[in-house]
Design a protein around this motif. Structure first.
Motif, PDB file in Angstrom:
ATOM      1  N   ARG A  47       0.821  -1.214   0.000  1.00 19.99           N
ATOM      2  CA  ARG A  47       0.000   0.000   0.000  1.00 19.99           C
ATOM      3  C   ARG A  47       0.856   1.265   0.000  1.00 19.99           C
ATOM      4  O   ARG A  47       0.521   2.255  -0.660  1.00 19.99           O
ATOM      5  N   SER A  93      -6.333   6.195   5.032  1.00 23.95           N
ATOM      6  CA  SER A  93      -7.019   5.026   4.464  1.00 23.95           C
ATOM      7  C   SER A  93      -6.208   3.752   4.687  1.00 23.95           C
ATOM      8  O   SER A  93      -6.779   2.685   4.942  1.00 23.95           O
ATOM      9  N   ILE A  94      -4.898   3.857   4.627  1.00 32.63           N
ATOM     10  CA  ILE A  94      -4.035   2.689   4.863  1.00 32.63           C
ATOM     11  C   ILE A  94      -4.088   2.300   6.330  1.00 32.63           C
ATOM     12  O   ILE A  94      -4.200   1.119   6.672  1.00 32.63           O
ATOM     13  N   GLU A  97      -7.375   0.573   6.948  1.00 28.85           N
ATOM     14  CA  GLU A  97      -7.398  -0.787   6.387  1.00 28.85           C
ATOM     15  C   GLU A  97      -6.652  -1.765   7.288  1.00 28.85           C
ATOM     16  O   GLU A  97      -7.140  -2.866   7.572  1.00 28.85           O
ATOM     17  N   GLN A 100      -8.626  -2.411  10.481  1.00 30.16           N
ATOM     18  CA  GLN A 100      -9.742  -3.313  10.222  1.00 30.16           C
ATOM     19  C   GLN A 100      -9.262  -4.757  10.104  1.00 30.16           C
ATOM     20  O   GLN A 100      -9.900  -5.679  10.627  1.00 30.16           O
ATOM     21  N   ARG A 101      -8.144  -4.970   9.450  1.00 27.78           N
ATOM     22  CA  ARG A 101      -7.597  -6.329   9.321  1.00 27.78           C
ATOM     23  C   ARG A 101      -7.203  -6.887  10.686  1.00 27.78           C
ATOM     24  O   ARG A 101      -7.429  -8.063  10.973  1.00 27.78           O
TER      25      ARG A 101
END
Length: 111
Positions: A47, A93-94, A97, A100-101
């Protein structure tokens, strides 16, 4: 194993016998044991390359080296210069992400 200048090496799952591990240590151990930590690190690398972050950091390093002179710069100098800027410039955003993971991993392991 690679070691970061700014943080201690990741524990190999061995915790001091005399004290209870913290929740953070337990999560870290589970991430390592499952291989999820390495997958998250690879995702982060991808990313950061995709969004141009890596090239931006490389350009900052090159500009600093050019300014100071190749023989007058150490790796530690670059790390101290780049670390705050690098951390601050990671796109939200990274971060979201990855968070969330990690949350999904924790839910799936019922930790």
């Amino acid at each position: 194993m690679k070691h970061s200048v700014n943080r201690p090496p990741t524990p190999d799952g061995v915790v001091d016998q005399g004290k209870e591990p913290t929740l953070q240590e337990i999560i870290n151990i589970k991430l390592i044991e499952s291989g999820e930590k390495e997958r998250l690190m690879e995702l982060l690398r991808e990313r950061l390359i995709e969004c141009g972050w890596k090239d931006e950091m490389k350009a900052l390093c090159r500009a600093y080296i050019k300014k100071k002179g190749r023989n007058n710069v150490t790796v530690d100098d670059l790390v101290h210069l780049i670390t705050p800027k690098g951390r601050a410039s990671i796109p939200d955003s990274i971060k979201a992400e990855l968070l969330q993971r990690i949350r999904s991993f924790l839910v799936s392991t019922a930790l």
